[in-house]
Design a protein around this motif. Structure first.
Motif, short mmCIF file in Angstrom:
data_model
loop_
_atom_site.label_atom_id
_atom_site.label_comp_id
_atom_site.label_asym_id
_atom_site.label_seq_id
_atom_site.Cartn_x
_atom_site.Cartn_y
_atom_site.Cartn_z
N PHE A 6 14.53 7.59 -3.90
CA PHE A 6 15.66 8.81 -3.25
C PHE A 6 15.59 10.14 -4.07
O PHE A 6 15.27 9.85 -5.60
CB PHE A 6 16.71 8.46 -2.79
CG PHE A 6 16.97 7.37 -1.08
CD1 PHE A 6 17.47 8.12 -0.51
CD2 PHE A 6 17.75 6.33 -1.91
CE1 PHE A 6 17.56 7.40 0.40
CE2 PHE A 6 17.17 5.60 -0.56
CZ PHE A 6 17.26 6.13 0.89
N GLY A 7 15.75 11.25 -3.70
CA GLY A 7 15.58 12.24 -4.63
C GLY A 7 16.38 12.49 -6.35
O GLY A 7 16.19 12.76 -6.82
N PRO B 197 16.83 -2.49 12.05
CA PRO B 197 16.49 -1.19 11.56
C PRO B 197 17.65 -1.43 11.35
O PRO B 197 18.61 0.51 11.10
CB PRO B 197 16.19 -1.39 12.52
CG PRO B 197 15.37 -2.82 13.36
CD PRO B 197 15.54 -3.50 13.43
N ARG B 198 19.10 -1.46 12.18
CA ARG B 198 20.55 -0.58 11.58
C ARG B 198 20.77 -1.00 10.24
O ARG B 198 21.52 -0.27 10.25
CB ARG B 198 20.87 -1.11 13.44
CG ARG B 198 22.51 -0.65 12.92
CD ARG B 198 23.47 -1.94 14.04
NE ARG B 198 24.97 -0.86 14.18
CZ ARG B 198 26.11 -1.84 14.47
NH1 ARG B 198 25.77 -2.20 15.14
NH2 ARG B 198 27.09 -1.23 15.00
N ILE C 51 21.87 1.78 5.34
CA ILE C 51 21.83 2.24 4.17
C ILE C 51 20.75 3.47 3.60
O ILE C 51 21.89 4.31 2.54
CB ILE C 51 21.19 1.20 3.13
CG1 ILE C 51 21.43 -0.61 3.26
CG2 ILE C 51 20.73 0.99 2.42
CD1 ILE C 51 20.03 -1.79 3.54
N ILE C 52 20.57 3.83 4.76
CA ILE C 52 19.78 5.11 4.27
C ILE C 52 20.92 5.61 3.78
O ILE C 52 20.52 7.40 3.44
CB ILE C 52 18.70 5.65 4.59
CG1 ILE C 52 17.30 4.92 4.59
CG2 ILE C 52 17.97 6.35 4.74
CD1 ILE C 52 16.19 4.54 5.31
N GLU C 53 21.34 6.51 4.86
CA GLU C 53 22.72 7.12 4.95
C GLU C 53 24.05 8.00 3.97
O GLU C 53 23.80 8.20 3.85
CB GLU C 53 23.53 6.64 6.60
CG GLU C 53 22.47 7.52 7.95
CD GLU C 53 22.99 7.55 9.09
OE1 GLU C 53 24.05 6.84 9.33
OE2 GLU C 53 22.68 7.45 10.23
#
Length: 134
Positions: A109-110, A123-124, A129-131
């Motif tokens: 991530f940035g 996928p859920r 994790i990304i959110e």
């Protein structure tokens, strides 16, 4: 001589060469024809007939080839035809590719956070994790 049944004497000499060569047997033509005729009887065997007359089986087969009339070659052009059907197997269904279970995903991530995922992840779960790391 040998002392026991298990020992072999090596003192005596044995002549393995014949003093004169073996003569070939000369079979009368009538006897050849009789033997060939016996092989043609129902249920007879060339091997048994040859043994009965003390003749090599291959020799009796040779006499059969020489003495029996030659049959003309049969042309197959006018012979009966048999129907033939060629059946092709249906093409197999394409196999569904399984998801690779031994995968590797790395997301950076940035903000500097980095996530490494090994193996299969729903996928859920990945979305959660990304959110969280945004």
């Amino acid at each position: 001589m040998a002392a026991t049944a298990n020992e072999v004497s090596t003192n005596g000499l044995v002549d393995t060469k014949q003093s004169r060569p073996a003569r070939r047997r000369d079979w009368p033509e009538e006897l050849k024809r009789q033997m060939v005729a016996e092989t043609l009887e129902a249920g007879s065997s060339v091997s048994i007939v040859a043994r009965r007359h003390d003749v090599n089986t291959n020799q009796l087969f040779k006499w059969r080839r020489e003495l029996l009339p030659k049959e003309p070659r049969v042309e197959t052009e006018g012979g009966p035809m048999v129907p033939v059907e060629i059946v092709l197997e249906p093409e197999p269904l394409p196999r569904r590719r399984r998801m690779e279970r031994a995968g590797f995903i790395e997301i950076e991530f940035g903000c500097g956070a980095r996530v490494c995922i090994r193996g299969e992840v729903a996928p859920r779960t990945l979305r959660q994790i990304i959110e969280l790391l945004r």
